[in-house]
Motif scaffolding. Structure first.
Motif, PDB file in Angstrom:
ATOM      1  N   ALA A  85     -35.166  -0.198 -35.112  1.00  0.00           N
ATOM      2  CA  ALA A  85     -35.232  -1.659 -35.081  1.00  0.00           C
ATOM      3  C   ALA A  85     -34.363  -2.250 -35.738  1.00  0.00           C
ATOM      4  CB  ALA A  85     -36.563  -1.953 -35.530  1.00  0.00           C
ATOM      5  N   GLU A  86     -33.688  -1.756 -36.648  1.00  0.00           N
ATOM      6  CA  GLU A  86     -32.526  -2.485 -37.653  1.00  0.00           C
ATOM      7  C   GLU A  86     -31.379  -1.554 -37.836  1.00  0.00           C
ATOM      8  OE1 GLU A  86     -35.556  -4.609 -40.759  1.00  0.00           O
ATOM      9  OE2 GLU A  86     -34.594  -2.730 -41.160  1.00  0.00           O
ATOM     10  N   ALA A  87     -30.462  -2.372 -37.993  1.00  0.00           N
ATOM     11  CA  ALA A  87     -29.220  -1.511 -37.910  1.00  0.00           C
ATOM     12  C   ALA A  87     -28.434  -2.083 -39.161  1.00  0.00           C
ATOM     13  CB  ALA A  87     -27.991  -2.105 -36.847  1.00  0.00           C
TER      14      ALA A  87
ATOM     15  N   HIS B 143     -14.877   2.844 -36.872  1.00  0.00           N
ATOM     16  CA  HIS B 143     -16.011   3.739 -36.814  1.00  0.00           C
ATOM     17  C   HIS B 143     -17.033   3.151 -37.791  1.00  0.00           C
ATOM     18  CE1 HIS B 143     -13.760   6.144 -34.422  1.00  0.00           C
ATOM     19  NE2 HIS B 143     -12.853   6.158 -35.137  1.00  0.00           N
ATOM     20  N   VAL B 144     -18.321   2.632 -37.439  1.00  0.00           N
ATOM     21  CA  VAL B 144     -19.309   2.150 -38.306  1.00  0.00           C
ATOM     22  C   VAL B 144     -20.533   3.214 -38.150  1.00  0.00           C
ATOM     23  CG1 VAL B 144     -20.692   0.324 -39.013  1.00  0.00           C
ATOM     24  CG2 VAL B 144     -18.527  -0.172 -37.808  1.00  0.00           C
TER      25      VAL B 144
ATOM     26  N   SER C 130     -18.411   3.194 -32.582  1.00  0.00           N
ATOM     27  CA  SER C 130     -16.880   3.120 -32.567  1.00  0.00           C
ATOM     28  C   SER C 130     -16.352   2.023 -31.692  1.00  0.00           C
ATOM     29  CB  SER C 130     -16.311   4.286 -31.957  1.00  0.00           C
ATOM     30  OG  SER C 130     -16.589   5.527 -32.879  1.00  0.00           O
ATOM     31  N   ILE C 131     -15.850   0.970 -32.220  1.00  0.00           N
ATOM     32  CA  ILE C 131     -15.230  -0.507 -31.620  1.00  0.00           C
ATOM     33  C   ILE C 131     -13.866  -0.256 -31.327  1.00  0.00           C
ATOM     34  CG2 ILE C 131     -15.464  -2.755 -32.042  1.00  0.00           C
ATOM     35  CD1 ILE C 131     -17.978  -2.341 -34.045  1.00  0.00           C
ATOM     36  N   PRO C 132     -13.392  -0.479 -30.372  1.00  0.00           N
ATOM     37  CA  PRO C 132     -11.900  -0.531 -30.204  1.00  0.00           C
ATOM     38  C   PRO C 132     -11.306  -1.626 -31.113  1.00  0.00           C
ATOM     39  CG  PRO C 132     -12.887  -0.258 -28.002  1.00  0.00           C
ATOM     40  CD  PRO C 132     -14.030  -0.435 -29.128  1.00  0.00           C
ATOM     41  N   LEU C 133     -10.280  -1.592 -31.645  1.00  0.00           N
ATOM     42  CA  LEU C 133      -9.504  -2.626 -32.504  1.00  0.00           C
ATOM     43  C   LEU C 133      -9.132  -3.719 -31.505  1.00  0.00           C
ATOM     44  CD1 LEU C 133      -7.473  -0.428 -35.245  1.00  0.00           C
ATOM     45  CD2 LEU C 133      -9.775  -1.832 -35.462  1.00  0.00           C
ATOM     46  N   TRP C 134      -8.744  -3.380 -30.352  1.00  0.00           N
ATOM     47  CA  TRP C 134      -8.399  -4.486 -29.673  1.00  0.00           C
ATOM     48  C   TRP C 134      -9.292  -5.405 -28.932  1.00  0.00           C
ATOM     49  CZ3 TRP C 134     -10.059  -5.206 -24.568  1.00  0.00           C
ATOM     50  CH2 TRP C 134     -10.800  -4.178 -23.972  1.00  0.00           C
TER      51      TRP C 134
ATOM     52  N   TYR D 240     -22.315  -5.986 -31.746  1.00  0.00           N
ATOM     53  CA  TYR D 240     -21.755  -4.904 -30.943  1.00  0.00           C
ATOM     54  C   TYR D 240     -22.716  -3.721 -30.815  1.00  0.00           C
ATOM     55  CZ  TYR D 240     -17.399  -6.638 -32.670  1.00  0.00           C
ATOM     56  OH  TYR D 240     -16.429  -7.666 -32.711  1.00  0.00           O
ATOM     57  N   LEU D 241     -24.239  -4.104 -30.843  1.00  0.00           N
ATOM     58  CA  LEU D 241     -25.133  -3.228 -30.580  1.00  0.00           C
ATOM     59  C   LEU D 241     -25.693  -3.664 -29.127  1.00  0.00           C
ATOM     60  CD1 LEU D 241     -27.318  -2.911 -33.967  1.00  0.00           C
ATOM     61  CD2 LEU D 241     -25.666  -1.128 -32.938  1.00  0.00           C
ATOM     62  N   GLY D 242     -25.113  -4.606 -28.755  1.00  0.00           N
ATOM     63  CA  GLY D 242     -25.697  -4.979 -27.328  1.00  0.00           C
ATOM     64  C   GLY D 242     -27.144  -5.772 -27.416  1.00  0.00           C
ATOM     65  N   PRO D 243     -27.607  -6.087 -26.313  1.00  0.00           N
ATOM     66  CA  PRO D 243     -28.707  -7.067 -26.425  1.00  0.00           C
ATOM     67  C   PRO D 243     -29.965  -6.446 -26.930  1.00  0.00           C
ATOM     68  CG  PRO D 243     -28.409  -6.522 -24.060  1.00  0.00           C
ATOM     69  CD  PRO D 243     -27.209  -5.826 -24.961  1.00  0.00           C
ATOM     70  N   VAL D 244     -30.810  -6.798 -27.778  1.00  0.00           N
ATOM     71  CA  VAL D 244     -31.900  -6.113 -28.521  1.00  0.00           C
ATOM     72  C   VAL D 244     -33.114  -6.854 -27.671  1.00  0.00           C
ATOM     73  CG1 VAL D 244     -33.419  -5.886 -30.293  1.00  0.00           C
ATOM     74  CG2 VAL D 244     -30.562  -5.847 -30.600  1.00  0.00           C
ATOM     75  N   LYS D 245     -33.896  -5.936 -27.190  1.00  0.00           N
ATOM     76  CA  LYS D 245     -34.992  -6.313 -26.606  1.00  0.00           C
ATOM     77  C   LYS D 245     -36.366  -6.035 -27.262  1.00  0.00           C
ATOM     78  CE  LYS D 245     -37.993  -5.337 -22.461  1.00  0.00           C
ATOM     79  NZ  LYS D 245     -38.083  -4.183 -21.336  1.00  0.00           N
ATOM     80  N   GLU D 246     -37.095  -7.156 -27.597  1.00  0.00           N
ATOM     81  CA  GLU D 246     -38.364  -6.973 -28.603  1.00  0.00           C
ATOM     82  C   GLU D 246     -39.429  -6.065 -27.711  1.00  0.00           C
ATOM     83  OE1 GLU D 246     -38.938  -7.898 -31.548  1.00  0.00           O
ATOM     84  OE2 GLU D 246     -36.986  -8.494 -31.618  1.00  0.00           O
ATOM     85  N   ILE D 247     -39.795  -4.734 -28.201  1.00  0.00           N
ATOM     86  CA  ILE D 247     -41.077  -4.190 -27.732  1.00  0.00           C
ATOM     87  C   ILE D 247     -42.204  -4.755 -27.990  1.00  0.00           C
ATOM     88  CG2 ILE D 247     -41.745  -1.829 -27.362  1.00  0.00           C
ATOM     89  CD1 ILE D 247     -38.911  -0.938 -28.086  1.00  0.00           C
ATOM     90  N   SER D 248     -42.704  -5.335 -27.171  1.00  0.00           N
ATOM     91  CA  SER D 248     -44.189  -5.925 -27.374  1.00  0.00           C
ATOM     92  C   SER D 248     -45.347  -4.668 -27.208  1.00  0.00           C
ATOM     93  CB  SER D 248     -44.471  -7.073 -26.656  1.00  0.00           C
ATOM     94  OG  SER D 248     -44.737  -6.878 -25.277  1.00  0.00           O
ATOM     95  N   GLU D 249     -46.378  -4.996 -27.751  1.00  0.00           N
ATOM     96  CA  GLU D 249     -47.509  -3.999 -27.563  1.00  0.00           C
ATOM     97  C   GLU D 249     -47.684  -4.012 -25.869  1.00  0.00           C
ATOM     98  OE1 GLU D 249     -51.133  -4.564 -29.894  1.00  0.00           O
ATOM     99  OE2 GLU D 249     -49.831  -5.201 -31.557  1.00  0.00           O
ATOM    100  N   GLN D 250     -47.606  -5.024 -25.369  1.00  0.00           N
ATOM    101  CA  GLN D 250     -47.833  -5.060 -23.930  1.00  0.00           C
ATOM    102  C   GLN D 250     -46.877  -3.978 -22.918  1.00  0.00           C
ATOM    103  OE1 GLN D 250     -50.277  -6.539 -22.056  1.00  0.00           O
ATOM    104  NE2 GLN D 250     -49.590  -5.316 -20.166  1.00  0.00           N
ATOM    105  N   THR D 251     -45.623  -3.939 -23.570  1.00  0.00           N
ATOM    106  CA  THR D 251     -44.608  -3.202 -23.128  1.00  0.00           C
ATOM    107  C   THR D 251     -45.253  -1.703 -23.540  1.00  0.00           C
ATOM    108  OG1 THR D 251     -42.844  -4.714 -23.452  1.00  0.00           O
ATOM    109  CG2 THR D 251     -42.321  -2.533 -23.012  1.00  0.00           C
TER     110      THR D 251
END
Length: 127
Positions: free
Chosen positions: A23-25, A38-39, A48-52, A95-106
């Protein structure tokens, strides 16, 4: 020449709610090479994030690239312009991409009953 393709079916061993999704980074360590930053995160993921992708780092010297600090909450990498020629802040969440909240319904949609129902349906389809 129609060949019949055989489909192999496997039993679902674990339901989706048995998996662990971070849930966290939080940043544990940062290493830079010629092409990537490289993180390593505290949950053992490595990004790994390209420097360019980051022009200020891509165009900087190796010496300046390595003069970074990790902020106190361990969510950002910061280059101080008073210590090097880079003036940048990088939030690892970007750099982690979209974060989707996971609800109890899901999670209810992927309940144990639903998984058992899928397994039962798969068994009835087997010859």
């Amino acid at each position: 020449m129609d060949e019949k393709t055989q489909v192999k079916r496997y039993r679902v061993q674990h339901s989706i709610d048995e998996y662990t999704f971070p849930a966290e980074a939080h940043i544990h360590a940062v290493r830079l090479d010629e092409k990537h930053m490289h993180v390593e995160l505290t949950d053992q993921r490595v990004i790994s994030i390209p420097l360019w992708w980051i022009p200020t780092l891509h165009n900087a010297s190796d010496e300046d690239r390595n003069k970074f600090q990790i902020n106190q909450s361990r969510t950002m990498i910061i280059w101080d312009p008073e210590k090097c020629r880079i003036n940048d802040e990088i939030s690892i969440a970007d750099y982690l991409g979209p974060v989707k909240e996971i609800s109890e319904q899901t999670t209810a949609d992927y309940s144990q009953k639903e998984t058992q129902k899928q397994i039962a349906e798969a068994k009835t389809r087997q010859p």
